[in-house]
Design a protein around this motif. Structure first.
Motif, mmCIF file in Angstrom:
data_model
loop_
_atom_site.group_PDB
_atom_site.id
_atom_site.type_symbol
_atom_site.label_atom_id
_atom_site.label_comp_id
_atom_site.label_asym_id
_atom_site.label_seq_id
_atom_site.Cartn_x
_atom_site.Cartn_y
_atom_site.Cartn_z
ATOM 1 N N THR A 227 3.753 31.881 -19.961
ATOM 2 C CA THR A 227 3.477 32.337 -21.320
ATOM 3 C C THR A 227 2.056 31.971 -21.728
ATOM 4 N N LEU A 228 1.613 30.773 -21.356
ATOM 5 C CA LEU A 228 0.261 30.327 -21.685
ATOM 6 C C LEU A 228 -0.787 31.188 -20.985
ATOM 7 N N ILE A 229 -0.541 31.481 -19.723
ATOM 8 C CA ILE A 229 -1.476 32.328 -18.969
ATOM 9 C C ILE A 229 -1.543 33.717 -19.598
ATOM 10 N N PHE A 230 -0.388 34.240 -19.973
ATOM 11 C CA PHE A 230 -0.345 35.563 -20.598
ATOM 12 C C PHE A 230 -1.056 35.533 -21.955
ATOM 13 N N ALA A 231 -0.905 34.448 -22.692
ATOM 14 C CA ALA A 231 -1.578 34.315 -23.989
ATOM 15 C C ALA A 231 -3.099 34.289 -23.809
ATOM 16 N N LYS A 232 -3.586 33.613 -22.772
ATOM 17 C CA LYS A 232 -5.028 33.575 -22.506
ATOM 18 C C LYS A 232 -5.548 34.966 -22.182
ATOM 19 N N ARG A 233 -4.757 35.708 -21.419
ATOM 20 C CA ARG A 233 -5.157 37.089 -21.090
ATOM 21 C C ARG A 233 -5.264 37.926 -22.359
ATOM 22 N N ASN A 234 -4.319 37.768 -23.275
ATOM 23 C CA ASN A 234 -4.329 38.537 -24.512
ATOM 24 C C ASN A 234 -5.491 38.137 -25.405
ATOM 25 N N ALA A 235 -5.838 36.862 -25.399
ATOM 26 C CA ALA A 235 -6.993 36.412 -26.174
ATOM 27 C C ALA A 235 -8.267 37.082 -25.661
ATOM 28 N N LYS A 236 -8.393 37.197 -24.357
ATOM 29 C CA LYS A 236 -9.567 37.861 -23.774
ATOM 30 C C LYS A 236 -9.600 39.334 -24.155
ATOM 31 N N GLU A 237 -8.428 39.978 -24.191
ATOM 32 C CA GLU A 237 -8.368 41.389 -24.572
ATOM 33 C C GLU A 237 -8.828 41.586 -26.010
ATOM 34 N N ILE A 238 -8.436 40.678 -26.884
ATOM 35 C CA ILE A 238 -8.857 40.771 -28.285
ATOM 36 C C ILE A 238 -10.367 40.594 -28.407
ATOM 37 N N LEU A 239 -10.918 39.645 -27.659
ATOM 38 C CA LEU A 239 -12.350 39.357 -27.723
ATOM 39 C C LEU A 239 -13.195 40.454 -27.092
ATOM 40 N N ARG A 240 -12.577 41.336 -26.306
ATOM 41 C CA ARG A 240 -13.322 42.437 -25.695
ATOM 42 C C ARG A 240 -13.706 43.516 -26.704
ATOM 43 N N GLU A 241 -13.139 43.456 -27.894
ATOM 44 C CA GLU A 241 -13.464 44.431 -28.932
ATOM 45 C C GLU A 241 -14.044 43.685 -30.133
ATOM 46 N N PRO A 242 -15.285 43.205 -29.995
ATOM 47 C CA PRO A 242 -15.883 42.369 -31.054
ATOM 48 C C PRO A 242 -16.055 43.095 -32.381
ATOM 49 N N LEU A 243 -16.231 44.421 -32.350
ATOM 50 C CA LEU A 243 -16.421 45.160 -33.599
ATOM 51 C C LEU A 243 -15.161 45.094 -34.455
ATOM 52 N N ASN A 244 -14.008 45.351 -33.832
ATOM 53 C CA ASN A 244 -12.748 45.261 -34.567
ATOM 54 C C ASN A 244 -12.481 43.842 -35.035
ATOM 55 N N LEU A 245 -12.845 42.880 -34.193
ATOM 56 C CA LEU A 245 -12.649 41.478 -34.543
ATOM 57 C C LEU A 245 -13.493 41.095 -35.750
ATOM 58 N N CYS A 246 -14.750 41.510 -35.737
ATOM 59 C CA CYS A 246 -15.649 41.194 -36.856
ATOM 60 C C CYS A 246 -15.194 41.880 -38.137
ATOM 61 N N PHE A 247 -14.677 43.106 -38.014
ATOM 62 C CA PHE A 247 -14.185 43.813 -39.185
ATOM 63 C C PHE A 247 -12.980 43.084 -39.780
ATOM 64 N N GLY A 248 -12.063 42.668 -38.905
ATOM 65 C CA GLY A 248 -10.875 41.969 -39.382
ATOM 66 C C GLY A 248 -11.211 40.664 -40.071
ATOM 67 N N LEU A 249 -12.217 39.961 -39.537
ATOM 68 C CA LEU A 249 -12.605 38.678 -40.122
ATOM 69 C C LEU A 249 -13.486 38.844 -41.355
ATOM 70 N N GLY A 250 -14.291 39.916 -41.368
ATOM 71 C CA GLY A 250 -15.278 40.064 -42.432
ATOM 72 C C GLY A 250 -14.846 40.878 -43.629
#
Length: 249
Positions: A3-26
């Motif tokens: 589960t931890l390994i899978f969670a790390k993979r998902n975190a990387k997938e989220i970080l691969r789209e910095p524009l969406n991430l910045c929009f969500g945070l900003g």
């Protein structure tokens, strides 16, 4: 460990789209500025500021975590579309392991989101107290509601449908029915009663009560939000488990 390994993979997938991430945070920060300007321009003699910072900050902290539904739903739906999950079904992971793997990085993201929003609110006039840290934690915990909604939608729908439901519908419902955009006290009546039945209102109230040092009311509101979240997560697990059994993701 899986589960931890899978969670790390998902975190990387989220970080691969910095524009969406910045929009969500900003985006909550943009709303904070706009609504603060509106509130500052309401005549003092009106004696009824719509967006007083003590109410605005908890509302925007909650509203920021609404985007967790979109992140969760899109990530799961895209994995289904790419047959990535079908290949993972050969592993010993169970339905709850998969969903926890999606949930963990989003909870961390929600924690950061709440910290950014409430810290910016201090600049806008929110009093600095020790309860700010607890408010950040409660906001992140309550984000499990929206993560669960996203996982349920992602288990049932494709990424386009998830974008419409979690991106537009849930965002608007959470904003209007929680009192973020229009204080419910200004409307009152049956509409306010209806909103108080739903978890969005209580998600805001929990953070507001923390900032007012009313821990009893905070626990009551948080309990209601988490009760909704548990029901939604159970539904998501059941739907996902059904997909795993038939290998039809």
């Amino acid at each position: 460990m899986t589960t931890l390994i899978f969670a790390k993979r998902n975190a990387k997938e989220i970080l691969r789209e910095p524009l969406n991430l910045c929009f969500g945070l900003g985006f909550p920060l943009i709303l904070l500025v706009l609504l603060s300007v509106i509130n500052a321009n309401i005549p003092a003699e009106a004696n009824n500021p719509m967006f007083e910072i003590g109410s605005l900050a908890p509302g925007l902290a909650m509203f920021g975590t609404v985007f967790m539904a979109l992140f969760a739903g899109m990530l799961l739906a895209k994995d289904r579309a790419s047959s990535f999950l079908t290949r993972l079904f050969a592993s010993p992971m169970r339905a709850h392991n998969f969903l926890l793997g999606y949930t963990a990085p989003l909870l961390v993201m929600a924690l950061g989101q709440a910290a950014i929003t409430l810290t910016a609110s201090l600049i806008a006039g929110l009093p600095l107290t020790a309860n700010i840290l607890l408010a950040i934690l409660i906001t992140a915990i309550n984000s499990a509601l929206f993560i669960g909604i996203g996982l349920l939608c992602g288990s049932l729908m494709n990424d386009k449908a998830v974008g419409g439901i979690c991106g537009a519908l849930i965002t608007n419902l959470a904003g209007w029915l929680s009192g973020v955009f229009i204080p419910l006290e200004l409307i009152g009546g049956g509409f306010k009663t209806f909103c108080q039945i739903l978890p969005f209102y209580h998600s805001v109230t929990a953070v507001k009560m923390v900032l007012q040092n009313n821990l009893a009311e905070m626990l009551a509101s948080t309990g209601i939000v988490l009760a909704y979240a548990v029901v939604i997560f159970v539904l998501a697990i059941l739907v996902f488990k059904n997909k795993m059994r038939g290998n039809k993701v």
